[in-house]
Design an enzyme around this catalytic site. Structure first.
Site, PDB file in Angstrom:
ATOM      1  N   SER A 193      38.778  53.466  37.697  1.00  0.00           N
ATOM      2  CA  SER A 193      37.736  53.467  36.668  1.00  0.00           C
ATOM      3  C   SER A 193      36.638  54.486  36.983  1.00  0.00           C
ATOM      4  O   SER A 193      36.371  54.812  38.140  1.00  0.00           O
ATOM      5  CB  SER A 193      37.097  52.084  36.556  1.00  0.00           C
TER       6      SER A 193
HETATM    7  N1  SAH Z   1      39.888  47.926  38.452  1.00  0.00           N
HETATM    8  C1  SAH Z   1      40.456  49.262  38.599  1.00  0.00           C
HETATM    9  C2  SAH Z   1      40.931  49.797  37.272  1.00  0.00           C
HETATM   10  C3  SAH Z   1      42.383  49.872  37.229  1.00  0.00           C
HETATM   11  S1  SAH Z   1      43.062  50.417  35.702  1.00  0.00           S
HETATM   12  C4  SAH Z   1      39.460  50.203  39.246  1.00  0.00           C
HETATM   13  O1  SAH Z   1      38.435  49.767  39.716  1.00  0.00           O
HETATM   14  O2  SAH Z   1      39.703  51.378  39.316  1.00  0.00           O
HETATM   15  C5  SAH Z   1      43.561  48.880  35.008  1.00  0.00           C
HETATM   16  C6  SAH Z   1      44.618  48.123  35.728  1.00  0.00           C
HETATM   17  O3  SAH Z   1      44.954  46.981  34.934  1.00  0.00           O
HETATM   18  C7  SAH Z   1      45.932  48.859  35.960  1.00  0.00           C
HETATM   19  O4  SAH Z   1      46.230  48.890  37.316  1.00  0.00           O
HETATM   20  C8  SAH Z   1      46.959  48.043  35.189  1.00  0.00           C
HETATM   21  O5  SAH Z   1      48.225  47.965  35.801  1.00  0.00           O
HETATM   22  C9  SAH Z   1      46.294  46.691  35.150  1.00  0.00           C
HETATM   23  N2  SAH Z   1      46.774  45.795  34.093  1.00  0.00           N
HETATM   24  C10 SAH Z   1      47.090  46.081  32.805  1.00  0.00           C
HETATM   25  N3  SAH Z   1      47.497  44.990  32.149  1.00  0.00           N
HETATM   26  C11 SAH Z   1      47.444  43.966  33.041  1.00  0.00           C
HETATM   27  C12 SAH Z   1      47.747  42.577  32.979  1.00  0.00           C
HETATM   28  N4  SAH Z   1      48.192  41.992  31.860  1.00  0.00           N
HETATM   29  N5  SAH Z   1      47.586  41.825  34.086  1.00  0.00           N
HETATM   30  C13 SAH Z   1      47.136  42.378  35.244  1.00  0.00           C
HETATM   31  N6  SAH Z   1      46.824  43.688  35.372  1.00  0.00           N
HETATM   32  C14 SAH Z   1      46.981  44.481  34.281  1.00  0.00           C
END
Ligand code: SAH
Length: 212
Positions: free
Chosen positions: A60
């Site tokens: 993010s």
């Molecule tokens: N929190 C992270 C952002 C990651 S991007 C940061 O700080 O950088 C969002 C993430 O959500 C991805 O890794 C994706 O695989 C996950 N994601 C998407 N749908 C999901 C679901 N239904 N359950 C769990 N994780 C999910």
């Protein structure tokens, strides 16, 4: 690349964009973002942008992490937190500095493995993670003071609302791939107050799990 000056420039940008909580700014300042990235991208770690982490996912943008964290800090107690979408664990590491306990779920197993390694490197101990589809939340561990969702559904899953404590807050991007509103939902008994915080662009919240 990870010089103090580059990091301070990022802090200045966050303040310019309206982040005010000194607590949140201090945590962003002292959380190394480069360890969450592949070496080839680590020179860009302190730019205020989302960057690829593999598997079509991103780390993010620091501003968005700060904004979501600030929304939770400013709106009530922050004992037990659920995060949906661990990714590489950056937001997890930030929120873990404020919460007593963080539960974080991720549907892509290799990303979760990497996040666990990153959190260990940083010495973060108050986080439990699980490989699962987070659109159902983590009911056994609820109710939560706050739920942070870092992937965007088209509509808010009712399971997440149900797992909020009274006075609990849900911060969640809602909408299509290109256009999402960042919402802050506050539970008051069985009423849910909704506020729009910002326009954002997150990866979609997907159903099911990925093993490899
Ligand atoms: N929190 C992270 C952002 C990651 S991007 C940061 O700080 O950088 C969002 C993430 O959500 C991805 O890794 C994706 O695989 C996950 N994601 C998407 N749908 C999901 C679901 N239904 N359950 C769990 N994780 C999910």
């Amino acid at each position: 690349m990870t010089s103090q000056r580059t990091r301070e420039r990022l802090l200045g940008r966050l303040m310019d964009q309206g982040i005010q909580s000194m607590q949140v700014l201090d945590i962003i300042r002292s959380t190394p973002r480069h360890i969450f990235l592949d070496e080839a991208l680590s020179h860009r770690a302190y730019e205020d942008v989302a960057l690829p982490i593999g598997h079509n996912q991103t780390i993010s943008q620091p501003y968005v992490v700060a904004r979501m964290t600030e929304a939770i800090v400013n709106s009530g107690p922050i004992g037990k937190v659920l995060e949906i979408g661990t990714g590489c664990g950056y937001q997890t590491a930030v929120i873990a500095r404020l919460a007593e306990k963080v539960y974080s779920v991720e549907r892509i197993k290799p990303l979760l493995d990497r996040a666990r390694k990153n959190l260990k490197i940083l010495g973060v101990r108050n986080v439990d993670t699980k490989h699962t589809d987070g659109s159902l939340g983590w009911p056994e561990k609820g109710p939560f003071d706050a739920i942070i969702t870092t992937a965007a559904p088209q509509q808010i899953p009712t399971e997440l609302l149900e797992q909020l404590a009274d006075g609990g807050r849900l911060v969640i991007p809602v909408g299509s791939d290109h256009h999402q509103e960042l919402k802050l939902i506050t539970r008051r008994g069985n009423d849910f107050e909704s506020q729009t915080l910002d326009m954002v662009r997150f990866v979609p919240l997907l159903r099911g799990q990925v093993q490899h």
